[in-house]
Design a protein around this motif. Structure first.
Motif, PDB file in Angstrom:
ATOM      1  N   ASN A 152       0.873  -1.238  -0.047  1.00 16.83           N
ATOM      2  CA  ASN A 152       0.099   0.002  -0.019  1.00 16.83           C
ATOM      3  C   ASN A 152       0.825   1.223  -0.049  1.00 16.83           C
ATOM      4  O   ASN A 152       2.070   1.102   0.260  1.00 16.83           O
ATOM      5  CB  ASN A 152      -0.872   0.080   1.176  1.00 16.83           C
ATOM      6  N   GLY A 157      -3.999   1.749  -4.497  1.00 17.80           N
ATOM      7  CA  GLY A 157      -4.405   3.225  -4.175  1.00 17.80           C
ATOM      8  C   GLY A 157      -5.631   3.388  -3.355  1.00 17.80           C
ATOM      9  O   GLY A 157      -6.098   4.250  -3.058  1.00 17.80           O
ATOM     10  N   GLY A 158      -5.753   2.328  -2.296  1.00 17.77           N
ATOM     11  CA  GLY A 158      -6.693   2.463  -1.471  1.00 17.77           C
ATOM     12  C   GLY A 158      -6.745   3.545  -0.272  1.00 17.77           C
ATOM     13  O   GLY A 158      -7.576   3.918   0.379  1.00 17.77           O
ATOM     14  N   HIS A 159      -5.456   3.980  -0.211  1.00 20.40           N
ATOM     15  CA  HIS A 159      -5.090   5.130   0.671  1.00 20.40           C
ATOM     16  C   HIS A 159      -5.257   6.511   0.280  1.00 20.40           C
ATOM     17  O   HIS A 159      -5.183   7.401   1.037  1.00 20.40           O
ATOM     18  CB  HIS A 159      -3.637   4.824   1.555  1.00 20.40           C
ATOM     19  N   ALA A 213     -10.765   4.249  -6.061  1.00 23.96           N
ATOM     20  CA  ALA A 213      -9.607   3.138  -5.456  1.00 23.96           C
ATOM     21  C   ALA A 213      -9.082   2.646  -6.699  1.00 23.96           C
ATOM     22  O   ALA A 213      -9.439   1.485  -7.072  1.00 23.96           O
ATOM     23  CB  ALA A 213     -10.347   1.951  -4.785  1.00 23.96           C
ATOM     24  N   ASP A 261      -5.714   0.900  -8.496  1.00 20.38           N
ATOM     25  CA  ASP A 261      -4.699   0.260  -8.356  1.00 20.38           C
ATOM     26  C   ASP A 261      -3.879   0.153  -9.510  1.00 20.38           C
ATOM     27  O   ASP A 261      -4.221   0.316 -10.592  1.00 20.38           O
ATOM     28  CB  ASP A 261      -4.997  -1.312  -7.787  1.00 20.38           C
ATOM     29  N   ILE A 283     -15.799   2.774  -2.317  1.00 17.97           N
ATOM     30  CA  ILE A 283     -17.116   2.217  -1.674  1.00 17.97           C
ATOM     31  C   ILE A 283     -17.155   2.868  -0.058  1.00 17.97           C
ATOM     32  O   ILE A 283     -15.923   2.917   0.525  1.00 17.97           O
ATOM     33  CB  ILE A 283     -17.294   0.694  -1.537  1.00 17.97           C
ATOM     34  N   THR A 323     -13.234  -2.020   6.161  1.00 12.36           N
ATOM     35  CA  THR A 323     -12.121  -2.466   5.419  1.00 12.36           C
ATOM     36  C   THR A 323     -11.001  -3.232   5.777  1.00 12.36           C
ATOM     37  O   THR A 323      -9.796  -3.075   5.413  1.00 12.36           O
ATOM     38  CB  THR A 323     -11.609  -1.320   4.685  1.00 12.36           C
ATOM     39  N   GLY A 363      -8.595  -5.822   6.887  1.00 12.73           N
ATOM     40  CA  GLY A 363      -8.169  -7.025   5.982  1.00 12.73           C
ATOM     41  C   GLY A 363      -8.355  -7.132   4.396  1.00 12.73           C
ATOM     42  O   GLY A 363      -8.085  -8.180   3.667  1.00 12.73           O
ATOM     43  N   THR A 364      -8.505  -5.889   3.871  1.00 17.76           N
ATOM     44  CA  THR A 364      -8.575  -5.577   2.379  1.00 17.76           C
ATOM     45  C   THR A 364      -7.267  -6.021   1.546  1.00 17.76           C
ATOM     46  O   THR A 364      -7.334  -6.804   0.919  1.00 17.76           O
ATOM     47  CB  THR A 364      -9.041  -4.385   2.122  1.00 17.76           C
ATOM     48  N   GLY A 365      -6.233  -5.591   2.329  1.00 11.45           N
ATOM     49  CA  GLY A 365      -4.716  -5.946   1.612  1.00 11.45           C
ATOM     50  C   GLY A 365      -4.754  -7.752   1.771  1.00 11.45           C
ATOM     51  O   GLY A 365      -4.124  -8.105   0.706  1.00 11.45           O
ATOM     52  N   CYS A 366      -4.915  -8.203   2.708  1.00 12.48           N
ATOM     53  CA  CYS A 366      -4.641  -9.612   3.060  1.00 12.48           C
ATOM     54  C   CYS A 366      -5.539 -10.319   2.088  1.00 12.48           C
ATOM     55  O   CYS A 366      -5.134 -11.245   1.254  1.00 12.48           O
ATOM     56  CB  CYS A 366      -4.950 -10.066   4.453  1.00 12.48           C
ATOM     57  N   PHE A 371      -6.981  -9.228  -0.790  1.00 14.88           N
ATOM     58  CA  PHE A 371      -6.448  -8.918  -2.161  1.00 14.88           C
ATOM     59  C   PHE A 371      -5.381  -9.979  -2.607  1.00 14.88           C
ATOM     60  O   PHE A 371      -5.157 -10.417  -3.574  1.00 14.88           O
ATOM     61  CB  PHE A 371      -6.028  -7.444  -2.046  1.00 14.88           C
ATOM     62  N   LYS A 430      -8.879  -7.799  -7.906  1.00 13.53           N
ATOM     63  CA  LYS A 430      -9.401  -6.522  -7.759  1.00 13.53           C
ATOM     64  C   LYS A 430     -11.027  -6.594  -7.965  1.00 13.53           C
ATOM     65  O   LYS A 430     -11.770  -5.918  -7.066  1.00 13.53           O
ATOM     66  CB  LYS A 430      -9.157  -5.575  -8.979  1.00 13.53           C
ATOM     67  N   ILE A 444     -12.192  -8.136  -4.378  1.00 12.34           N
ATOM     68  CA  ILE A 444     -11.987  -7.297  -3.152  1.00 12.34           C
ATOM     69  C   ILE A 444     -12.955  -6.098  -3.324  1.00 12.34           C
ATOM     70  O   ILE A 444     -13.502  -5.627  -2.354  1.00 12.34           O
ATOM     71  CB  ILE A 444     -10.755  -6.501  -3.020  1.00 12.34           C
ATOM     72  N   ILE A 490     -15.761  -5.850  -0.292  1.00  7.83           N
ATOM     73  CA  ILE A 490     -16.059  -4.709   0.511  1.00  7.83           C
ATOM     74  C   ILE A 490     -17.493  -4.330   0.507  1.00  7.83           C
ATOM     75  O   ILE A 490     -18.288  -4.045   1.356  1.00  7.83           O
ATOM     76  CB  ILE A 490     -15.089  -3.510  -0.029  1.00  7.83           C
TER      77      ILE A 490
END
Ligand SMILES: Nc1ncnc2c1ncn2[C@@H]1O[C@H](COP(=O)(O)OP(=O)(O)OP(=O)(O)O)[C@@H](O)[C@H]1O
Ligand SMILES: Cc1ncc(CO)c(N)n1
Length: 266
Positions: free
Chosen positions: A137, A175-177, A182, A184, A200, A205, A207-210, A212, A234, A237, A241
């Motif tokens: 991220n 690009g979640g942050h 969103a 990527d 969204i 959110t 555990g989104t990174g795990c 994905f 993509k 996830i 979400i």
């Protein structure tokens, strides 16, 4: 024939992040899931309460148990805790030429550290050169590269550094942050693919990174290309979400069955 995937990561006893979430993802993508636990984390949707890093010899023993019996078709690493754990993991990745996804987990969404300072310095040199796909991220990317990454041109520069200087085969810069959609960015030697999705509006959110990176691992285990695997992740996830189960008192988990609510199959 069953395809298998291994998650080397820490735990979340509420099942939204870490290795428990990874195995749920593997199962939902029809891949047989395995797990070697690096750290036992007392955490929930409100934050991290305690962390116990397992002794490195126990981590090595778990990896021996797995690799001596069932060599996975793909492997991912998430929370590793310390740079010493990277030294234990590296030879297993080097020896077995299977796809390797590295989610360079450093800090939980709650702001709690999941990797010590040595590890944050070391990950660039100890593991990222082996990555089939790396999924940092933006805060992780900035720490690894020691540069600001906020604009499109900084993202492009960071992608090139991963491929040309660090030696990863590909990198997805998430690009979640960022503000706005969103989006990527997947960088491979063929170029950059943008993966857009509407943001969204939710705080669920965790555990989104795990999730994905686990989808990417499962799809690579099945023999799909990097680009196809990342596109599937993509979509997964975004649906996970959107259909989050609304659990917990803090940032709740996503739904690992979210894709079943959608009309499209993938
Ligand atoms: N609110 C959102 N709406 C749509 N997609 C999102 C949202 N938040 C994150 N994503 C997507 O989720 C995926 C994971 O990205 P994110 O930046 O959240 O990872 P992370 O920070 O590593 O997660 P973690 O908290 O698990 O460490 C990316 O594809 C990102 O674009
Ligand atoms: C064990 C673990 N890995 C990764 C994350 C990041 O979401 C977390 N919260 N916990």
């Amino acid at each position: 024939m069953f395809k298998t995937a291994l998650s080397i990561a820490g735990t979340d006893p509420t099942g939204g992040a870490g290795t428990i979430a990874d195995v749920k993802v593997f199962q939902s993508r029809n891949v047989y899931g395995m797990s070697a636990i690096t750290s036992i984390v007392a955490q929930n949707t409100t934050g991290v309460q305690q962390v116990f890093d397992q002794p490195v010899h126990i981590i090595e023993a778990q990896l021996d148990s797995i690799y001596n019996d069932i060599v996975p078709d793909a492997v991912k690493t998430g929370m590793l805790g310390t740079s010493e754990v990277m030294d234990v993991v590296r030879p297993f990745i080097v020896k077995h030429h299977i796809p390797y996804v590295i989610d360079p987990v450093m800090v939980a969404k709650s702001g709690d550290d999941l990797l010590n300072d040595d590890g944050k310095e070391a990950v660039r040199y100890k593991l990222l050169d082996l990555a089939t796909v790396a999924t940092p991220n933006l805060p992780e990317l900035e720490r690894i590269l020691n540069m600001t990454v906020q604009t499109k041109s900084e993202i492009e520069r960071a992608g090139k550094i991963f491929l040309n200087e660090i030696g990863s085969q590909s990198v997805v810069i998430k690009g979640g942050h960022l503000e706005g959609d969103a989006i990527d960015y997947l960088f491979t030697k063929e170029g950059c693919i943008e993966l857009p999705a509407q943001r969204i509006a939710t705080h669920h959110t965790h555990g989104t990174g795990c999730t994905f990176s686990a989808v990417i691992t499962a799809e690579l285990a099945k023999g799909h290309s990097i680009a196809t695997s990342v596109r599937t992740a993509k979509a997964y996830i975004t649906h996970a979400i959107r259909h989050n189960p609304g659990l917990g008192h803090g940032n709740g988990p996503v739904s690992h069955f979210g894709y079943k609510e959608e009309e499209i199959a993938y």
